[in-house]
Write a protein that holds these residues in place. Structure first.
Motif, PDB file in Angstrom:
ATOM      1  N   SER A  76       0.839  -1.227  -0.145  1.00 24.41           N
ATOM      2  CA  SER A  76      -0.010   0.015   0.012  1.00 24.41           C
ATOM      3  C   SER A  76       0.825   1.292   0.071  1.00 24.41           C
ATOM      4  O   SER A  76       1.746   1.345   0.801  1.00 24.41           O
ATOM      5  CB  SER A  76      -0.973  -0.275   1.329  1.00 24.41           C
ATOM      6  OG  SER A  76      -1.760   0.910   1.374  1.00 24.41           O
ATOM      7  N   GLY A  77       0.508   2.253  -0.808  1.00 26.06           N
ATOM      8  CA  GLY A  77       1.452   3.603  -0.985  1.00 26.06           C
ATOM      9  C   GLY A  77       2.461   3.573  -1.890  1.00 26.06           C
ATOM     10  O   GLY A  77       3.162   4.307  -1.940  1.00 26.06           O
ATOM     11  N   ALA A  95      10.217   8.325  -8.025  1.00 31.15           N
ATOM     12  CA  ALA A  95      11.345   7.711  -7.254  1.00 31.15           C
ATOM     13  C   ALA A  95      11.593   6.332  -8.114  1.00 31.15           C
ATOM     14  O   ALA A  95      12.341   5.871  -8.336  1.00 31.15           O
ATOM     15  CB  ALA A  95      11.282   7.626  -5.949  1.00 31.15           C
ATOM     16  N   ARG A  96      10.192   5.630  -8.215  1.00 35.13           N
ATOM     17  CA  ARG A  96      10.152   4.333  -8.648  1.00 35.13           C
ATOM     18  C   ARG A  96      10.447   4.274 -10.279  1.00 35.13           C
ATOM     19  O   ARG A  96      11.221   3.445 -10.682  1.00 35.13           O
ATOM     20  CB  ARG A  96       8.841   3.500  -8.377  1.00 35.13           C
ATOM     21  CG  ARG A  96       8.641   3.522  -7.149  1.00 35.13           C
ATOM     22  CD  ARG A  96       9.690   3.006  -6.007  1.00 35.13           C
ATOM     23  NE  ARG A  96       9.233   2.203  -4.846  1.00 35.13           N
ATOM     24  CZ  ARG A  96      10.021   2.050  -3.957  1.00 35.13           C
ATOM     25  NH1 ARG A  96      11.238   2.088  -4.250  1.00 35.13           N
ATOM     26  NH2 ARG A  96       9.603   1.530  -2.785  1.00 35.13           N
ATOM     27  N   ASN A 103      12.792   2.197   2.412  1.00 37.42           N
ATOM     28  CA  ASN A 103      12.031   1.726   1.126  1.00 37.42           C
ATOM     29  C   ASN A 103      10.583   1.524   1.085  1.00 37.42           C
ATOM     30  O   ASN A 103       9.980   0.627   0.372  1.00 37.42           O
ATOM     31  CB  ASN A 103      12.985   0.383   0.700  1.00 37.42           C
ATOM     32  CG  ASN A 103      12.562   0.125  -0.692  1.00 37.42           C
ATOM     33  OD1 ASN A 103      12.579   1.379  -1.745  1.00 37.42           O
ATOM     34  ND2 ASN A 103      12.627  -1.191  -1.352  1.00 37.42           N
ATOM     35  N   PRO A 139       7.143   3.457   1.116  1.00 42.11           N
ATOM     36  CA  PRO A 139       6.655   4.749   0.896  1.00 42.11           C
ATOM     37  C   PRO A 139       5.604   5.387   1.883  1.00 42.11           C
ATOM     38  O   PRO A 139       5.529   6.588   2.324  1.00 42.11           O
ATOM     39  CB  PRO A 139       6.092   4.619  -0.518  1.00 42.11           C
ATOM     40  CG  PRO A 139       6.576   3.514  -1.203  1.00 42.11           C
ATOM     41  CD  PRO A 139       6.911   2.632  -0.094  1.00 42.11           C
ATOM     42  N   ALA A 140       4.839   4.384   2.248  1.00 44.18           N
ATOM     43  CA  ALA A 140       3.734   4.776   3.203  1.00 44.18           C
ATOM     44  C   ALA A 140       4.398   5.214   4.563  1.00 44.18           C
ATOM     45  O   ALA A 140       3.825   6.282   5.041  1.00 44.18           O
ATOM     46  CB  ALA A 140       2.814   3.400   3.302  1.00 44.18           C
ATOM     47  N   GLN A 190       5.748   8.664   4.034  1.00 46.58           N
ATOM     48  CA  GLN A 190       4.928   9.656   3.827  1.00 46.58           C
ATOM     49  C   GLN A 190       4.498  10.176   5.441  1.00 46.58           C
ATOM     50  O   GLN A 190       3.748  11.158   5.659  1.00 46.58           O
ATOM     51  CB  GLN A 190       3.701   9.195   2.759  1.00 46.58           C
ATOM     52  CG  GLN A 190       4.309   9.197   1.532  1.00 46.58           C
ATOM     53  CD  GLN A 190       3.553   8.421   0.563  1.00 46.58           C
ATOM     54  OE1 GLN A 190       2.192   7.962   1.024  1.00 46.58           O
ATOM     55  NE2 GLN A 190       4.005   7.932  -0.560  1.00 46.58           N
ATOM     56  N   LEU A 200      14.025   6.876  -3.320  1.00 47.54           N
ATOM     57  CA  LEU A 200      12.716   7.086  -2.555  1.00 47.54           C
ATOM     58  C   LEU A 200      13.054   7.959  -1.312  1.00 47.54           C
ATOM     59  O   LEU A 200      12.258   9.047  -1.042  1.00 47.54           O
ATOM     60  CB  LEU A 200      12.088   5.760  -1.986  1.00 47.54           C
ATOM     61  CG  LEU A 200      10.542   5.863  -1.437  1.00 47.54           C
ATOM     62  CD1 LEU A 200       9.905   6.197  -2.693  1.00 47.54           C
ATOM     63  CD2 LEU A 200      10.592   4.509  -1.096  1.00 47.54           C
ATOM     64  N   VAL A 247       7.698  15.490   1.263  1.00 50.18           N
ATOM     65  CA  VAL A 247       7.125  15.336   2.630  1.00 50.18           C
ATOM     66  C   VAL A 247       7.445  16.251   3.805  1.00 50.18           C
ATOM     67  O   VAL A 247       8.488  16.839   3.817  1.00 50.18           O
ATOM     68  CB  VAL A 247       7.336  13.947   3.039  1.00 50.18           C
ATOM     69  CG1 VAL A 247       6.733  13.498   4.649  1.00 50.18           C
ATOM     70  CG2 VAL A 247       7.119  12.838   2.002  1.00 50.18           C
TER      71      VAL A 247
END
Lengths: 102, 290
Positions: A15-16, A80-81, B13, B15-16, B19, B48, B56
Motif C-alpha cells: 500500500s502506498g 522515484a520508482r 524503502n 513509501p507509506a 509519507q 525514495l 514530505v
C-alpha cells in the motif's frame, strides 16, 4: 535521446507504493506505451500516466514499454520508482533533470 | 535549544511509512537506508528517501538519514542524500575520528552552495567505537550527538542482551561521559520490545538517570512514553527555579558562594537548571515564565 537497454523493475505491491516495470520499445513503436493498473484508475489514471511519462521524458527517454501496478502511490513515489527502474534498465540518469514537484 | 528526546526509525524503502513520518511528532525521524533495506534495494531506497526529503512535510521533526557504512554504500548514500537537504546524517558503526573526517569531507564535497551544513550523529555500536568515543565526539563540530546501538555491541561482546541491560551499563556510562566531555548529547539505544510499555518506561528512566538526553525509537507507539520520561517533572522544574532564584539573590547581594538546601551550587548545576527550564518552556511556554 536515451533508450531502456533491458527490462527492469522497481517498487512493490505494498500500500502506498507502485511497481514499475520498464522495457525497451518494440518494433516501430515511437512513444512511451504505458499499461497501468490502479485502484484509483477512474480518478487518477491519467495523472499517474502523465507522471510516469513526464519523468521518463525529462530523462531523455521517449520510447519504452511500461507496466505499472499502482497501490495508491503519491507523485514523488511514482517518480522515484520510475527513476530507479530506468537506472536499473541501463539509462544513465541526469541528476540535473530530476524534479520532484513538477 | 533543540530537543532530541525521540528519534523514530522509518524504513527507507517503504513509501507509506516515509509519507506518514511527520504525523508522529517525534523530535526527529530517521529515514533508514541501512539495516531496514536489503542490499539489492539500496538504490531504490536512496531514490525514495531523496523524494521524501524534497516533498514530505515532516513538521517539527528534524530529518535524519541513516546511511550505510562508508566501506559499503555510504559514499553513494552521501552523494545522493546530502544535496536533498536532510538536517542530520546518522553514521553507523563509527569506530574512529577518521570515519567522521571521511564522512564530513564527502558531505562538504556535495553540499549545494548556500546549503545549511548537514550535521552528524555518530552511532557507536562496537567495542572499538566505544573505546574511541571521545575522539569521535570531538572529531568535528558537525557531530551533535553520540548514539548507542546496543544490539550489535552486545553481540560483539558475546554477551546476551537483556531488558534490564546490565550488560550495557558500562557502555552507556562511557558513551554519556564522552558526549558530555565533548559538550554534545548522548542518545540511548532503542528498547526493542514494542509491546512492553512498562519496560520501555523503566529503560528510558534509567537512560535519563545516566545522563542520556534522548532515545532511539523503533515504533511510533514508543514516542509518547519517551517524551513523558525526558520532559522535566514538576519537581525538577521547581528545583531549577529555586536554583536560579538563589543565583539571582546571591548576585544581588554580592555573595560569592551560593548554596541551596545546604548544597553548594556551582556552574554545572546552574547549567542543568537552565536546561531543565528551557526544556519545560518548550513543553509549555506559558506555565514556566518566571
Amino acid at each position: 535521446m536515451k533508450t531502456v537497454e533491458k527490462p527492469a523493475q522497481a517498487g512493490t505491491l505494498e500500500s502506498g507504493d507502485i511497481l514499475v516495470v520498464v522495457a525497451p520499445a518494440t518494433g516501430a513503436q515511437d512513444d512511451i506505451a504505458i499499461e497501468l493498473q490502479s485502484l484509483v484508475m477512474a480518478q487518477y489514471g491519467d495523472a499517474i500516466r502523465e507522471t510516469i511519462a513526464s519523468t521518463m521524458r525529462t530523462q531523455g527517454v521517449t520510447r519504452a514499454v511500461v507496466q505499472a501496478t499502482d497501490r495508491g502511490a503519491l507523485d514523488c513515489t511514482i517518480r522515484a520508482r520510475v527513476l530507479t527502474a530506468l537506472a536499473r534498465g541501463g539509462v544513465g540518469l541526469e541528476e540535473g533533470a530530476i524534479s520532484w514537484n513538477a | 535549544m533543540e530537543r532530541l528526546r525521540s528519534l523514530l526509525f522509518m524504513p527507507g524503502n517503504n513509501p507509506a511509512m516515509l509519507q506518514a513520518g511527520g504525523v508522529f511528532e517525534a523530535d526527529a525521524v530517521i529515514l533508514d537506508l541501512e539495516d531496514a533495506v536489503a542490499p539489492r534495494e539500496k538504490d531504490a531506497a536512496r531514490m525514495l528517501v531523496r523524494a521524501a526529503l524534497h516533498t514530505v512535510d515532516y513538521g517539527a521533526s528534524r530529518t535524519v538519514v541513516r546511511i550505510n557504512t562508508l566501506d559499503t554504500f555510504g559514499h553513494e548514500d552521501i552523494r545522493a542524500i546530502v544535496p536533498a537537504g536532510p538536517q542530520v546524517i546518522l553514521l553507523p558503526k563509527v569506530e574512529s575520528a577518521a570515519a567522521i573526517h571521511d564522512a564530513v569531507a564527502a558531505m562538504k564535497a556535495v553540499e549545494r552552495p548556500g546549503q545549511e551544513p548537514v550535521k552528524l550523529i555518530a552511532l557507536i555500536e562496537t567495542p572499538c567505537g566505544l573505546a574511541e568515543a571521545l575522539a569521535i565526539a570531538r572529531a568535528d563540530k558537525r557531530v551533535i550527538a553520540l548514539a548507542l546501538g546496543a544490539e550489535d555491541y552486545t553481540a560483539s561482546l558475546g554477551a546476551q542482551r537483556t531488558k534490564v541491560g546490565t550488560e550495557i551499563i558500562t557502555a552507556r556510562n562511557l558513551l554519556v561521559n564522552a558526549a558530555a566531555a565533548a559538550g554534545i548529547d548522548a542518545l540511548d539505544t532503542p528498547f526493542t520490545d514494542v509491546n512492553d510499555e512498562a519496560g520501555l518506561t523503566a529503560d528510558t528512566q534509567l537512560a535519563k538517570q545516566l545522563g542520556f538526553k534522548g532515545k532511539l525509537c523503533i515504533n511510533p507507539r514508543q514516542i509518547d512514553t519517551v517524551h513523558d520520561v525526558f520532559n522535566p517533572s514538576e519537581a525538577e522544574i521547581n528545583w531549577a527555579r529555586r536554583v536560579l532564584a538563589a543565583i539571582r539573590q546571591a548576585e544581588a547581594e554580592g555573595t560569592g558562594v551560593v548554596a541551596l538546601d545546604g548544597k553548594m551550587i556551582d556552574a554545572p548545576i546552574v547549567s542543568r537548571a537552565q536546561r531543565t527550564l528551557a526544556l519545560a518552556r518548550l513543553q509549555n511556554p506559558q506555565e514556566v515564565e518566571a
